[in-house]
Structure formats: C-alpha cells, structure tokens
Design a protein around this motif. Sequence first.
Motif, mmCIF file in Angstrom:
data_model
loop_
_atom_site.group_PDB
_atom_site.id
_atom_site.type_symbol
_atom_site.label_atom_id
_atom_site.label_comp_id
_atom_site.label_asym_id
_atom_site.label_seq_id
_atom_site.Cartn_x
_atom_site.Cartn_y
_atom_site.Cartn_z
ATOM 1 N N UNK A 71 3.307 28.690 -16.260
ATOM 2 C CA UNK A 71 4.743 28.965 -16.398
ATOM 3 C C UNK A 71 5.029 30.441 -16.163
ATOM 4 N N UNK A 72 4.255 31.311 -16.814
ATOM 5 C CA UNK A 72 4.488 32.741 -16.679
ATOM 6 C C UNK A 72 4.266 33.204 -15.243
ATOM 7 N N UNK A 73 3.209 32.709 -14.602
ATOM 8 C CA UNK A 73 2.893 33.166 -13.237
ATOM 9 C C UNK A 73 3.993 32.765 -12.266
ATOM 10 N N UNK A 74 4.555 31.579 -12.430
ATOM 11 C CA UNK A 74 5.656 31.172 -11.548
ATOM 12 C C UNK A 74 6.876 32.069 -11.778
ATOM 13 N N UNK A 75 7.153 32.358 -13.022
ATOM 14 C CA UNK A 75 8.265 33.260 -13.342
ATOM 15 C C UNK A 75 8.021 34.643 -12.745
ATOM 16 N N UNK A 76 6.823 35.162 -12.911
ATOM 17 C CA UNK A 76 6.504 36.506 -12.429
ATOM 18 C C UNK A 76 6.534 36.603 -10.907
ATOM 19 N N UNK A 77 6.244 35.509 -10.213
ATOM 20 C CA UNK A 77 6.287 35.537 -8.749
ATOM 21 C C UNK A 77 7.663 35.918 -8.239
ATOM 22 N N UNK A 78 8.704 35.510 -8.941
ATOM 23 C CA UNK A 78 10.061 35.833 -8.520
ATOM 24 C C UNK A 78 10.581 37.106 -9.185
ATOM 25 N N UNK A 79 10.109 37.386 -10.411
ATOM 26 C CA UNK A 79 10.577 38.581 -11.124
ATOM 27 C C UNK A 79 10.016 39.858 -10.519
ATOM 28 N N UNK A 80 8.792 39.782 -9.986
ATOM 29 C CA UNK A 80 8.129 40.960 -9.421
ATOM 30 C C UNK A 80 7.801 40.689 -7.953
ATOM 31 N N UNK A 81 8.699 41.046 -7.032
ATOM 32 C CA UNK A 81 8.521 40.693 -5.623
ATOM 33 C C UNK A 81 7.564 41.571 -4.844
ATOM 34 N N UNK A 82 7.016 42.636 -5.473
ATOM 35 C CA UNK A 82 6.088 43.489 -4.741
ATOM 36 C C UNK A 82 4.870 42.667 -4.298
ATOM 37 N N UNK A 83 4.425 42.859 -3.042
ATOM 38 C CA UNK A 83 3.340 42.031 -2.496
ATOM 39 C C UNK A 83 2.100 41.981 -3.382
ATOM 40 N N UNK A 84 1.681 43.124 -3.915
ATOM 41 C CA UNK A 84 0.474 43.150 -4.750
ATOM 42 C C UNK A 84 0.641 42.264 -5.980
ATOM 43 N N UNK A 85 1.814 42.321 -6.597
ATOM 44 C CA UNK A 85 2.071 41.516 -7.790
ATOM 45 C C UNK A 85 2.142 40.035 -7.445
ATOM 46 N N UNK A 86 2.797 39.721 -6.349
ATOM 47 C CA UNK A 86 2.925 38.312 -5.956
ATOM 48 C C UNK A 86 1.557 37.705 -5.697
ATOM 49 N N UNK A 87 0.704 38.419 -4.967
ATOM 50 C CA UNK A 87 -0.642 37.913 -4.663
ATOM 51 C C UNK A 87 -1.435 37.683 -5.945
ATOM 52 N N UNK A 88 -1.403 38.664 -6.856
ATOM 53 C CA UNK A 88 -2.122 38.518 -8.121
ATOM 54 C C UNK A 88 -1.615 37.315 -8.915
ATOM 55 N N UNK A 89 -0.304 37.157 -8.970
ATOM 56 C CA UNK A 89 0.257 36.037 -9.728
ATOM 57 C C UNK A 89 -0.053 34.700 -9.076
ATOM 58 N N UNK A 90 -0.092 34.660 -7.758
ATOM 59 C CA UNK A 90 -0.468 33.415 -7.066
ATOM 60 C C UNK A 90 -1.903 33.016 -7.404
ATOM 61 N N UNK A 91 -2.804 33.992 -7.398
ATOM 62 C CA UNK A 91 -4.208 33.710 -7.714
ATOM 63 C C UNK A 91 -4.331 33.163 -9.132
#
Length: 307
Positions: free
Chosen positions: A234-254
């Motif tokens: 749940x948190x990772x899906x939320x963070x994917x949209x809350x933090x759009x910076x590429x590094x953050x998105x990649x980390x949250x996807x993993x």
Amino acid sequence: METQKKTLTVFTPAYNRAYTIHKCYESLRRQTLKDFVWLVVDDGSTDNTAELIKQWQAVPDNGFEIKYVYKENGGMHTAHNTAYENIDTELNTCIDSDDYMTDDAVEKIVNCWRKYGSDKYAGILALDIFDNGKVIGKELETDRFDTTFYSYYQRGGRGDKKIIYRTDIMKKNPPYPTFPGEKYVPLSYKYTLADLEYTLIIMNEPVCVVEYMADGSSTNMYRQYLKNPQGFAFLRKFDMTAFPQPKDVVRNCIHYVSSSILMKNKHFISESPRKLLTVLAIPFGAALTVFIKYKSKDYMKVEGFNK
C-alpha cells in the motif's frame, strides 16, 4: 472555573512495555513547562500497563493530565489512529514507550510554536538523541527556516527525528489503513500527506531521548517486511505517485514487487500506478525478497513461515 486547554498532547502507544514506560512518565514529571496532556494508548497489553497508568493518574502533584485509552492489539499505526481520535490540543507528538523527553522539551516546543507557528506550517521538526546526548544521525540544517520531512532526507539528512504536528492536519488526512492478518503500516504515510501541503519549522534542539529496544519495530524491520506485505505494498503504491523523482519511483517499484511476491498477489502489475517500471523491477524485487527472507531466516524458523 473552566480550565484552559493545553497546547500539546504527548501520546504514547504502549504494548506490554510496563517495564520501561516509567522513563517516559518520569521525564514528563520533570518538564519545566506543564502545558501538555499525556495520552497513553494501550494497544492490547497483557502486562500491568493499565495498573501502572492508574497509579500515576492518582498522583496528586503530576502537574499534567494523564489520559488512558485501551484498544485491541492492532499494531503501532492503529494506536496512532486511536490517538488522533482522542486528541483535542493544538499540537501533538508521539513519544514511544521506550523513549523519554528531555526536561525542557515541552517548553522548547511551545515557545517555538508561539513565536513562529501559523497555518502555513504542519508543525515542528526537532532532534532525537541517544541517552549520552549524541544526536541520532545528522543535526538539522541551520541555513533554512523550514523543510518537509521528506526533503530533509533528500538533502542528505540521516537518523530519526521528532515531529510535532498540528492536530487538525493529522485529523483531516485519512487514517492509516488496516489489512487482515497484519499489524504494521509505515507511519510515513501520514507524514507524506502532510508534506504535500505544508512544511515543518526547523528547531535544531533535542526533545526526545531514544532507546532502540530489541523488540522494537525499527530493530525488526526485515521481519516487518515479511509479516506485513499488504501494508508495505500500500505504501509503495502511494509513494510512487507522491514522489515522482525517477530514483524514488524505481526504489518504490522494487519494494512493491517484493511485497507483492510475499503476499502472493498475482495482479500486482495491473494494480501498480507505474506498470512499465514495475515490470522492469521484477528481477530486482525478486532478489530483494530473497534478501529479506535471508535476513529473517531465524524468525521464519521460529514462526514456521513457508513462503
């Protein structure tokens, strides 16, 4: 005669911590300013926590009100939900049951807010320290007045910090969700919701002394990943949209892939807000899952995990 409402609520989630919560109580008795209420949220303790709090409520010279709320055990995030439902002061802060406040913490917090606080800010960001006085991680920045919780760490900040929030913000944002069979959702969810609208006043002063217990959630984070994959997904899906910076998105996807594997969710790609990156993250998420299980191998043997 009507009693004037206090400025701050110090709330303490407690689960079987009767052996250590006295440190928090004693530190509150030492406060140089008693402009606060202490709220203890008992998250289903089976020890003598309730009896202890009742004894302390009867002490005539505390100088502050002690509120006690019992709830069924649901984990730290549900204790925070219950706390916010029962707080009516302007500000609030969480002091864990194994931590305690510096003697002038309330005075520093209230004075800072009276001097600088306004509806522009979510609250105050202050320091946590070890019992030897050393700051946990890095001190806060002295070249700026305010920050968000997230951006402080983006700029190289490290270590736990103490947040004092406006209660109206914590109440207006959604509560932490609950998931069947799980008892942990990262607290950063509501912190991020606040970050999206407000900044925090920087107060580069210690207000909380932290002791990392062997049974604390910080110490057992890999186990939390293993035991609570729905909460982390749940948190990772939320963070994917809350933090759009590429590094953050990649980390949250993993991390999202790993949590999805642990919860055996076959639909995790279609449920992801970043579908392509989630597909690309699958091998890395699988590797992370192996690592989490390795770090938790002793716990898995004891609990009989077969995942």
